[in-house]
Design an enzyme around this catalytic site. Structure first.
Site, mmCIF file in Angstrom:
data_model
loop_
_atom_site.group_PDB
_atom_site.id
_atom_site.type_symbol
_atom_site.label_atom_id
_atom_site.label_comp_id
_atom_site.label_asym_id
_atom_site.label_seq_id
_atom_site.Cartn_x
_atom_site.Cartn_y
_atom_site.Cartn_z
ATOM 1 N N SER A 1 -7.424 1.163 -4.668
ATOM 2 C CA SER A 1 -6.342 1.702 -3.844
ATOM 3 C C SER A 1 -5.340 2.450 -4.699
ATOM 4 O O SER A 1 -4.582 3.271 -4.190
ATOM 5 C CB SER A 1 -5.562 0.591 -3.158
ATOM 6 N N ASP B 1 1.020 3.832 -3.166
ATOM 7 C CA ASP B 1 0.518 5.184 -2.983
ATOM 8 C C ASP B 1 1.604 6.217 -3.224
ATOM 9 O O ASP B 1 1.386 7.220 -3.896
ATOM 10 C CB ASP B 1 -0.016 5.380 -1.556
ATOM 11 N N GLU C 1 0.815 -1.202 0.000
ATOM 12 C CA GLU C 1 0.000 0.000 0.000
ATOM 13 C C GLU C 1 0.857 1.266 0.000
ATOM 14 O O GLU C 1 0.706 2.102 -0.881
ATOM 15 C CB GLU C 1 -0.942 -0.033 1.196
#
Ligand SMILES: *[C@@H]1O[C@H](CO)[C@@H](O)[C@H](O)[C@H]1NC(C)=O
Ligand SMILES: *[C@@H]1O[C@H](CO)[C@@H](O)[C@H](O)[C@H]1NC(C)=O
Length: 580
Positions: free
Chosen positions: A497, A247, A243
């Site tokens: 995401s 990101d 993640e």
């Protein structure tokens, strides 16, 4: 004689009135979480229970109008945001509320010196015992154990409050909730590309794909409650790095030289969740330790021992949340209280974007509900992931003060300029209609049009088909084949995401432009997006299957698969630059 009669009368009245005080159920859980199982042990009534009582805030009913005043494109006050202090002051609970709750506690022998009231008076906290709380809330606690972490957790199935106290209390923890931690197992979705190994994933990524970003460039890390960047490469625990890597590689590449802040929430022992994060950026929300919210200082060995990060971090102007939980998992009061926090962030000029989920109309891990109106108090999960059931949309995206971001993909083999479609490769764009939040004003016309021309034939058992509830997503962005340097290896990642930080980065670039021309940040963007649908590339093909159905279909205009479509950056920036 007379005197003693009066004494007796008073005594008589007090004993007869106390049991007669009328109680009513305040919250009740029907939805179980299969991962939390009751332990077969008798609970010692002397067990300490750190109780947090969330007091009802004032003026929340005006929050929507306050926010529209600074976010609606037609408002003369557009972008005239409030300071965080003004926000805290406007919503603080009244003295009447604080006193009513204190008096109720005192009537159970809980004196003022045992309670502490949080900054801005949002929470009353006390160390109670199971025995005491069971009497106070007319309930019964059980010990639950998490099937994976084996962590114990105290919870009850419902609890009650005196009817004259109910209106002063939002909710009390720990009671019926099983909150989850942000760090969760995620499906591994990747294929290996050019295998290589280098110490810094971000550096690898920038070297190869974003050479304008200097060597050794890193995001600013705001360490909340012991949060740190996971320094080690962990192939066992793929989820740990995927993640942040995803990101930050994309967000930094898109907004460089703007600064990107990582709010790393929670230590590596207990982790964090939405509350941990909100506590850190809003001291007035700061709720102390609300199991199953993680407890800080962390009592577990190797955990963060410092004080809880209450209100210590200023929110950045764009916050991108790449995590979501099923609405069916949370109680209404828990979601509403958090949602109001997002409203407050909007008032302060902060944009909050959240991924809409990766399982189409189903919840995480394809979980659907057995009953209509699937929120934590009225539905139950189907036992089998992937089985038919009631649609289970993702929170916090369903909160009307959050911009929910769905996923699209390019059509394989088509020209790079060809229209994208809803993502159906590896993941399905989360979308649908909330079972908790009503249709917001700025979305009314878009949802009405959708229902007028494209209403699906599903019954009210499958989803709230009244056309009166909040639809998600609001916007979407590509969510397929993100090449990410992860644990030293180039891998492809899929999901909303990836879409959420992409949209967040675009808003960040627009903020930068506005600030350069003496304007304020954009804050809550949904009213502007819905008033300017042509600033998005409409996505009209693809579905988001789940719960034994083919889900919804992307259609012209807004739809519960891709929202208004993908941002057209030049068009969107023109819209926002034309606003005051
Ligand atoms: C509850 O007890 C803990 C541990 O002794 C202490 O740190 C905390 O301040 C207490 N909370 C209240 C509200 O008194
Ligand atoms: C559908 O949503 C609306 C708006 O929130 C609500 O009033 C209504 O009760 C919901 N219907 C069902 C069946 O849950």
């Amino acid at each position: 004689m007379k005197l003693s009669i009066i004494t007796i009368a008073n005594f008589f009245i007090s004993v007869s009135c106390a049991p007669a005080a009328s109680y009513a159920v305040h919250e009740k859980r029907h939805v179980g979480d299969l991962r939390w199982r009751p332990r077969d042990v008798e609970l010692d009534s002397r067990t300490v229970l750190p109780l947090s009582i969330g007091l009802t805030q004032q003026n929340l009913h005006k929050g929507h109008d306050f926010l529209m005043d600074v976010s609606h494109p037609n408002s003369p006050n557009y972008a005239n945001h409030w300071t965080l202090e003004q926000v805290a002051e406007a919503f603080a609970p009244t003295l009447e509320t604080i006193n009513a709750v204190k008096e109720w506690l005192a009537s159970f022998g809980i004196d003022e010196d045992r309670i502490s009231i949080s900054k801005s008076s949002s929470w009353i906290r006390l160390n109670s015992t199971v025995g005491e709380v069971e009497k106070l809330l007319r309930t019964k606690y059980k010990v639950y154990e998490h099937s994976e972490t084996k962590k114990p957790h105290l919870a009850c199935d419902d609890y009650s409050l005196p009817v004259d106290i109910k209106s002063h209390i939002d909710f009390i923890t720990p009671t019926i909730g099983f909150d989850a931690y942000l760090i969760e197992p995620r499906r591994k979705r990747h294929s290996n590309v050019d295998q290589y190994y280098l110490p810094g994933d971000l550096e690898t990524f920038f070297d190869n794909l974003a050479p304008n970003v200097p060597q050794n460039y890193l995001p600013t890390v705001a360490s909340i409650d012991g949060g740190t960047l996971q320094p080690s490469i962990s192939t066992e625990d793929w989820n740990h790095n995927s993640e942040p890597d995803l990101d930050f590689e994309y967000a930094i590449a898109l907004v460089y030289p703007q600064e990107v802040t990582l709010y790393q929430v929670g230590d590596s022992v207990e982790g964090g969740n939405f509350d941990t994060f909100l506590d850190a950026i809003d001291g007035s929300y700061c709720s102390g330790d609300n199991p199953p919210d993680p407890t800080y200082p962390d009592p577990y060995s190797g955990g963060y021992k410092g004080p809880k990060s209450c209100g210590q971090f200023a929110p950045t102007s764009v916050i991108s949340i790449s995590y979501g939980r099923d609405e069916g998992f949370f109680t209404s009061s828990y979601m509403n209280r958090q949602c109001n926090e997002y409203m407050k962030l909007g008032l302060a000029g902060v944009t909050v974007v959240a991924s809409s989920g990766d399982y189409g109309v189903a919840g995480n891990y394809n979980q659907c509900c057995t009953n209509a109106g699937c929120v934590g108090s009225s539905g139950e999960y189907t036992n089998q992931a992937g089985a038919a059931g009631t649609f289970n949309p993702s929170f916090p995206g369903t909160c009307e003060y959050v911009t929910a971001v769905g996923a699209t993909q390019m059509v394989p083999g088509a020209a790079i300029t060809a229209a994208e479609v809803a993502c159906e490769f590896s993941i399905y764009s989360g979308g649908g209609f909330s079972n908790n939040f009503a249709l917001p004003s700025w979305q009314t016309s878009a949802v009405e049009t959708y229902f007028e021309y494209y209403k699906p034939l599903y019954s009210a058992v499958l989803y709230n088909n009244s056309g009166r509830s909040r639809g998600i997503p609001d916007i979407s962005a590509n969510g397929a084949f993100y090449l990410v340097a992860l644990d030293g290896v180039g891998q492809h990642i899929f999901g909303t995401s990836a879409s959420a930080p992409t949209v967040g980065s675009i808003i960040s670039l627009i903020n930068e432009q506005r600030i350069a021309s003496g304007k304020k940040t954009v804050g809550f963007i949904n009213p502007v997006l819905y008033a300017n649908p042509s600033a998005m590339n409409d996505i009209t093909r693809g579905n988001n299957p789940g719960c034994g159905t083919s889900g919804f279909s992307a259609v012209p205009g807004w739809d519960p698969v891709t929202g208004l479509g993908t941002p057209n950056y030049p068009a969107l920036s023109k819209v926002f630059m034309a606003l005051p």
